[in-house]
Structure formats: structure tokens, C-alpha cells
Design a protein around this motif. Sequence first.
Motif, PDB file in Angstrom:
ATOM      1  N   HIS A 166      72.568 -20.123 -73.051  1.00  8.65           N
ATOM      2  CA  HIS A 166      73.175 -20.563 -71.794  1.00  8.65           C
ATOM      3  C   HIS A 166      74.608 -20.991 -72.034  1.00  8.65           C
ATOM      4  O   HIS A 166      74.945 -21.502 -73.097  1.00  8.65           O
ATOM      5  CB  HIS A 166      72.413 -21.765 -71.214  1.00  8.65           C
ATOM      6  N   LYS A 167      75.434 -20.819 -70.998  1.00 12.79           N
ATOM      7  CA  LYS A 167      76.785 -21.365 -71.021  1.00 12.79           C
ATOM      8  C   LYS A 167      76.683 -22.872 -70.803  1.00 12.79           C
ATOM      9  O   LYS A 167      75.740 -23.373 -70.202  1.00 12.79           O
ATOM     10  CB  LYS A 167      77.641 -20.745 -69.905  1.00 12.79           C
ATOM     11  N   GLU A 168      77.708 -23.568 -71.259  1.00 14.86           N
ATOM     12  CA  GLU A 168      77.727 -25.026 -71.130  1.00 14.86           C
ATOM     13  C   GLU A 168      77.557 -25.477 -69.682  1.00 14.86           C
ATOM     14  O   GLU A 168      76.869 -26.452 -69.399  1.00 14.86           O
ATOM     15  CB  GLU A 168      79.071 -25.526 -71.674  1.00 14.86           C
TER      16      GLU A 168
ATOM     17  N   ALA B 220      78.494 -20.765 -76.159  1.00 18.11           N
ATOM     18  CA  ALA B 220      77.151 -20.573 -75.611  1.00 18.11           C
ATOM     19  C   ALA B 220      76.213 -21.435 -76.442  1.00 18.11           C
ATOM     20  O   ALA B 220      76.462 -21.689 -77.617  1.00 18.11           O
ATOM     21  CB  ALA B 220      76.740 -19.111 -75.691  1.00 18.11           C
ATOM     22  N   TYR B 221      75.148 -21.876 -75.814  1.00 13.72           N
ATOM     23  CA  TYR B 221      74.185 -22.728 -76.502  1.00 13.72           C
ATOM     24  C   TYR B 221      72.824 -22.054 -76.506  1.00 13.72           C
ATOM     25  O   TYR B 221      72.339 -21.613 -75.471  1.00 13.72           O
ATOM     26  CB  TYR B 221      74.088 -24.093 -75.806  1.00 13.72           C
ATOM     27  N   VAL B 222      72.226 -21.975 -77.686  1.00 18.22           N
ATOM     28  CA  VAL B 222      70.854 -21.476 -77.794  1.00 18.22           C
ATOM     29  C   VAL B 222      69.959 -22.694 -77.616  1.00 18.22           C
ATOM     30  O   VAL B 222      70.106 -23.692 -78.325  1.00 18.22           O
ATOM     31  CB  VAL B 222      70.607 -20.793 -79.154  1.00 18.22           C
TER      32      VAL B 222
ATOM     33  N   MET C 107      86.716 -29.528 -70.297  1.00 21.98           N
ATOM     34  CA  MET C 107      85.254 -29.526 -70.354  1.00 21.98           C
ATOM     35  C   MET C 107      84.734 -30.041 -71.688  1.00 21.98           C
ATOM     36  O   MET C 107      83.553 -30.090 -71.902  1.00 21.98           O
ATOM     37  CB  MET C 107      84.725 -28.113 -70.126  1.00 21.98           C
ATOM     38  N   GLY C 108      85.617 -30.376 -72.596  1.00 22.20           N
ATOM     39  CA  GLY C 108      85.192 -30.803 -73.905  1.00 22.20           C
ATOM     40  C   GLY C 108      84.254 -31.999 -73.889  1.00 22.20           C
ATOM     41  O   GLY C 108      83.436 -32.155 -74.767  1.00 22.20           O
ATOM     42  N   SER C 109      84.361 -32.827 -72.867  1.00 22.10           N
ATOM     43  CA  SER C 109      83.526 -34.023 -72.807  1.00 22.10           C
ATOM     44  C   SER C 109      82.056 -33.687 -72.555  1.00 22.10           C
ATOM     45  O   SER C 109      81.186 -34.500 -72.797  1.00 22.10           O
ATOM     46  CB  SER C 109      84.038 -34.965 -71.715  1.00 22.10           C
ATOM     47  N   MET C 110      81.795 -32.479 -72.048  1.00 24.65           N
ATOM     48  CA  MET C 110      80.413 -32.089 -71.769  1.00 24.65           C
ATOM     49  C   MET C 110      79.735 -31.439 -72.969  1.00 24.65           C
ATOM     50  O   MET C 110      78.565 -31.131 -72.917  1.00 24.65           O
ATOM     51  CB  MET C 110      80.380 -31.076 -70.615  1.00 24.65           C
TER      52      MET C 110
ATOM     53  N   TRP D 203      67.852 -27.122 -67.549  1.00 30.15           N
ATOM     54  CA  TRP D 203      68.532 -26.011 -66.902  1.00 30.15           C
ATOM     55  C   TRP D 203      67.592 -25.408 -65.880  1.00 30.15           C
ATOM     56  O   TRP D 203      66.392 -25.648 -65.901  1.00 30.15           O
ATOM     57  CB  TRP D 203      68.995 -24.968 -67.924  1.00 30.15           C
ATOM     58  N   ASN D 204      68.158 -24.642 -64.968  1.00 34.32           N
ATOM     59  CA  ASN D 204      67.372 -24.014 -63.913  1.00 34.32           C
ATOM     60  C   ASN D 204      67.015 -22.587 -64.305  1.00 34.32           C
ATOM     61  O   ASN D 204      67.834 -21.868 -64.874  1.00 34.32           O
ATOM     62  CB  ASN D 204      68.149 -24.009 -62.595  1.00 34.32           C
TER      63      ASN D 204
END
Length: 71
Positions: free
Chosen positions: A62-64, A48-50, A1-4, A14-15
Motif C-alpha cells: 500500500h501507498k502511505e 510503498a509499505y508491505v 508527508m514525512g510525519s506520517m 486500511w480499507n
Amino acid sequence: MGSMAFSKGDRVVWNTPQGRTEGTVVERRTSDFQLDGQKFTASEEEPAYVVESASSSKRAAHKESTLTRRS
């Protein structure tokens, strides 16, 4: 998943229960943390991303896998 992987300043979508939201990545977290009294789990393997909403300026974590890069 590193490419994302996302970086600070990336524009993402995001939803939410209210529908699709867009904003900007403010921070990438790789250890457990709290945001607005809510606990989040994060690690190097699952960061996780703020993100900050473009419409409300509110911040959320959110998670990636829940974020999509905005083109």
C-alpha cells in the motif's frame, strides 16, 4: 508527508473491498518491486509499505496515503 511515515512493526489499518482491515507493517520499499506477481511503484518520495493482515496473514502493498496508524 514525512510525519506520517511508518516503520516496520507499526500497527496500521486500511480499507479493502471487504471492509476495514488491520495489520502490521512488514517492510518499507523505496524502489519498484513485485509482490504476488503484481508490480508496484515506489520511491524515496513515495514509498510503498508491505503490510501483513492480522486476520489472514496475507501480505499486500500500500501507498502511505492509504494507511492509518492504529492507536
